[in-house]
Structure formats: structure tokens, C-alpha cells
Design a protein around this motif. Sequence first.
Motif, PDB file in Angstrom:
ATOM      1  N   UNK A   1       0.821  -1.209   0.000  1.00 49.54           N
ATOM      2  CA  UNK A   1       0.000   0.000   0.000  1.00 49.54           C
ATOM      3  C   UNK A   1       0.856   1.260   0.000  1.00 49.54           C
ATOM      4  N   UNK A   2       2.016   1.165   0.751  1.00 50.19           N
ATOM      5  CA  UNK A   2       2.922   2.304   0.777  1.00 50.19           C
ATOM      6  C   UNK A   2       3.453   2.609  -0.618  1.00 50.19           C
ATOM      7  N   UNK A   3       3.688   1.548  -1.409  1.00 50.94           N
ATOM      8  CA  UNK A   3       4.150   1.738  -2.788  1.00 50.94           C
ATOM      9  C   UNK A   3       3.105   2.490  -3.600  1.00 50.94           C
ATOM     10  N   UNK A   4       1.809   2.116  -3.434  1.00 47.33           N
ATOM     11  CA  UNK A   4       0.738   2.774  -4.173  1.00 47.33           C
ATOM     12  C   UNK A   4       0.655   4.247  -3.791  1.00 47.33           C
ATOM     13  N   UNK A 127      -3.095  11.864   5.168  1.00 46.00           N
ATOM     14  CA  UNK A 127      -3.034  10.399   5.251  1.00 46.00           C
ATOM     15  C   UNK A 127      -4.215   9.736   4.551  1.00 46.00           C
ATOM     16  N   UNK A 128      -3.966   8.551   3.999  1.00 50.29           N
ATOM     17  CA  UNK A 128      -4.988   7.662   3.419  1.00 50.29           C
ATOM     18  C   UNK A 128      -5.545   8.105   2.075  1.00 50.29           C
ATOM     19  N   UNK A 129      -4.971   9.122   1.443  1.00 49.62           N
ATOM     20  CA  UNK A 129      -5.498   9.507   0.136  1.00 49.62           C
ATOM     21  C   UNK A 129      -5.260   8.423  -0.912  1.00 49.62           C
ATOM     22  N   UNK A 130      -4.312   7.509  -0.649  1.00 48.21           N
ATOM     23  CA  UNK A 130      -4.069   6.413  -1.579  1.00 48.21           C
ATOM     24  C   UNK A 130      -5.193   5.387  -1.556  1.00 48.21           C
ATOM     25  N   UNK A 131      -6.101   5.494  -0.593  1.00 49.82           N
ATOM     26  CA  UNK A 131      -7.218   4.554  -0.471  1.00 49.82           C
ATOM     27  C   UNK A 131      -8.495   5.095  -1.116  1.00 49.82           C
ATOM     28  N   UNK A 322     -12.395  11.646   5.446  1.00 54.37           N
ATOM     29  CA  UNK A 322     -12.160  10.459   4.613  1.00 54.37           C
ATOM     30  C   UNK A 322     -11.787   9.233   5.450  1.00 54.37           C
ATOM     31  N   UNK A 323     -11.914   9.343   6.776  1.00 51.87           N
ATOM     32  CA  UNK A 323     -11.661   8.176   7.613  1.00 51.87           C
ATOM     33  C   UNK A 323     -12.803   7.166   7.469  1.00 51.87           C
ATOM     34  N   UNK A 324     -12.515   5.863   7.581  1.00 52.32           N
ATOM     35  CA  UNK A 324     -13.511   4.821   7.298  1.00 52.32           C
ATOM     36  C   UNK A 324     -14.848   5.012   7.995  1.00 52.32           C
ATOM     37  N   UNK A 325     -14.842   5.242   9.313  1.00 52.97           N
ATOM     38  CA  UNK A 325     -16.097   5.343  10.043  1.00 52.97           C
ATOM     39  C   UNK A 325     -16.906   6.566   9.633  1.00 52.97           C
ATOM     40  N   UNK A 326     -16.212   7.640   9.256  1.00 50.28           N
ATOM     41  CA  UNK A 326     -16.906   8.854   8.821  1.00 50.28           C
ATOM     42  C   UNK A 326     -17.478   8.651   7.418  1.00 50.28           C
ATOM     43  N   UNK A 327     -16.729   7.979   6.567  1.00 51.72           N
ATOM     44  CA  UNK A 327     -17.210   7.668   5.221  1.00 51.72           C
ATOM     45  C   UNK A 327     -18.464   6.789   5.266  1.00 51.72           C
ATOM     46  N   UNK A 337     -22.043   7.566  -2.298  1.00 45.74           N
ATOM     47  CA  UNK A 337     -21.193   6.420  -2.044  1.00 45.74           C
ATOM     48  C   UNK A 337     -19.789   6.847  -1.635  1.00 45.74           C
ATOM     49  N   UNK A 338     -19.142   5.986  -0.856  1.00 45.47           N
ATOM     50  CA  UNK A 338     -17.839   6.304  -0.287  1.00 45.47           C
ATOM     51  C   UNK A 338     -16.791   6.593  -1.355  1.00 45.47           C
ATOM     52  N   UNK A 339     -15.933   7.574  -1.066  1.00 45.89           N
ATOM     53  CA  UNK A 339     -14.795   7.834  -1.944  1.00 45.89           C
ATOM     54  C   UNK A 339     -13.719   6.774  -1.733  1.00 45.89           C
ATOM     55  N   UNK A 340     -13.684   6.176  -0.556  1.00 47.58           N
ATOM     56  CA  UNK A 340     -12.723   5.111  -0.274  1.00 47.58           C
ATOM     57  C   UNK A 340     -13.166   3.831  -0.964  1.00 47.58           C
TER      58      UNK A 340
END
Length: 382
Positions: A1-4, A127-131, A322-327, A337-340
Motif C-alpha cells: 500500500x505504501x508503494x501505491x 493520510x490515506x489519500x491512496x485509499x 475520509x476516515x472509514x467510520x466517517x465515510x 457512495x464512499x470515496x474510499x
Amino acid sequence: MKFLQTMLVSALALLAPLTATGSAHAADAVLSKTWDQIVADAKSEGELTFYAWWGEEFWRDAAKDFEAKYGIKVNVIIGDNTATVGKIVAETPNATGTIDATLVGGVSLKLLLDANSLLGPIAPVIPDTDKLDAKLSVVHEGYATGGYLVPVYRNQVGFLYDPEKLATPPQTWAEFTAWLDANPGQFAFNDPSKGGSGQAFVQAALVNTLGGDQIAYDGATEVDPALTATWTKAWDWFNLNEDKFLITGSNSDSADRVNQGEVTMAAQWDDDTAIALAKGTLFKRAKLYIPAFGLPGGGDSLGIPANAPHKDAALLFVAYLIQPEVQVQLNKTIGSYLARTDVSGESAILPETERQQNGRPWLPGVYKSLYIEQFVSQVLQK
């Protein structure tokens, strides 16, 4: 994931000079801070002002939860999107503006980019924009965003229909037009100047009457007259078939016609459909699908004005949204629908595979504005 994530950051860095060059202000030091520094400084700032044009219930709840978690107050302003964009652009020359973060959607993006009104690129910092959805992370309304925007949710137009009247809905453009011929007056879409689901159908009809290929429009920032010279074929199709469809006054009006049994099928948003089903204002057997000939979808994003008075707090609020629980809560509350892509929402009325296979990008804003204008003049006013 870090590579992505590394790849995404590299791609955004390359795209940034091609689109939004940042702001008229000097490069902001906030973007070179560590994330821990940003969080600490955000708490010191203590507040931020966020603008949106809809979804008030979700934004206000999210603001309260954010304040409870970080001790940072969020002033949520719900107002007209055009007015908000105008305000941001007008304030751009000022050293300090009055808006810290804003929901961004539609063709207004180009106005913000052209005016160098946005702080960025912010995506590599958060953080987490790669998701987040890879397509919407790079291109929004036909424009490369260069990491100046962070997707917050996706939306998609499909065909809402009554399965008791239509057991096997049409998939190809030929099947759809044959169905129209056999069922005149049973399909509805709204005036594209009054709602996005109507815009989506007009775009799909335009593209498919001209052969189904929209690659030539990709990335355009100006209209190519050679491409639009053939658009008359699409307007001729609408005028020749005017007795076979119903043009409504709004997105909700189209859904109401299906709900009342006046029509069998209508162009409609997935989020509006999800909320109507959840509230019981739409009959439970209603279905939504994206035909194989394609309908556009995308989503909305979050941006930070280049002269935002509370930039650290704004960055932290964007990261929070963009955190999972907020999405998941966003999806539950307003249906979008979720952006994640690593989290599933409760209102997944369209399969992810169908979104990816049959969903199409919007034409760049310069063309979208033009086809809305030409539809009104060449079809509605004929």
C-alpha cells in the motif's frame, strides 16, 4: 500500500504543474510540516469554517464529532455553490480569506483552478489519500486536479425503473432506443439545466448518437469546434423522438414520475435513490442500474482556499472526513457512495463492478456547459 501511495504522490506531483499552479500566494509552509505538527497546530488554531451546498445533516453531525475528538470548532455554512465559488475567487488576491475548506463539484472546479484559488497540492500531505477512488483522485469533471482536491464521496447516475413493468432493462444504445420506440412516454429525464441526472442522460445520448467514443474530449480546457460541429445529430435525435420521453423539472420530479407509475424508467442519482428507499418515499421494489452503453458519474471533493485563515485545521478536517467510520456514516446519512474503495457502505445499491464497467466520466466542464446550453436552445426552445 505504501508503494501505491508513493506512486500516487509522484503522479500528482507531475500533474500539478499542468493544471492548478497553486495560488498567487507564495508556496505555503503548512504543506511541508509533518502530520503530527499539522495536528498540533490545528488544535492551536481551534476553529475553521467549512462551506457546502447540500447534505447539511451529515456535515453538521461530522462537525460536532470532529470537535468532540479534537477540540476544534467547525462553523458549517450551507449556501449556494456558485456564490461560494465566487466568494473564494474574489478573495484570492487577499492575504487572508474567510473560508477554510469547501465542498467542490461541477464545473466550478475550473473557475477555482483558473483563478489559482486553491492550496496545494494537499493530497500528498493528508493520510490515506491512496485509499480513495483512483479515477476521481486524479481527474474531476474532466480536469486533472494535481492533488489540489481530495475526493469525499462518489455519485453515479443510473436508470431507476419498476421491475414489475420492465423485467429485463435495455443495456445497449440500440436496445434502449428500441425500447423507447415500443414504449413511448415511459422514460423520463429532467431538464439538464435543472439537475445532474438529466445532464448525464443528455451526455450519454450525445456520445452514443455520435458513435459512443468520448476519448477525444479528455482533458480539454477549450472547446474544439471540429468536435461540436457534429452535435446537431444528437439534437436531431431528441427532436425526432420528442414524443417518446418526458422531460421533467428536476431530479426529484423524475423519481416521482416513476414512483407514481406515470413512467416505467427515469434517469436518477444513486444517492437520491438510496435515501428515498431508506426513508420509504420510493417503492421498495424499485431498481437502479447503469446500462452498458454508459452513464456518467463522478463525485465531489474537498478543497482548501490558498489564503484560508486556519489551514492546519482545514487539513485535519479534510483528513477526518475520509476516515472509514466517517465515510460509512456519510453514506448512511446522505446516500452518496464512499470515496474510499477499501470500505463498503450500507447504501451500495450499485455493485462496484457495475460502477467501474459502465460508469463513464463527465465530459470536461467546457463541453458540459456547452451541451446543456445547446440542449436548451436546440431542443427545449424549438
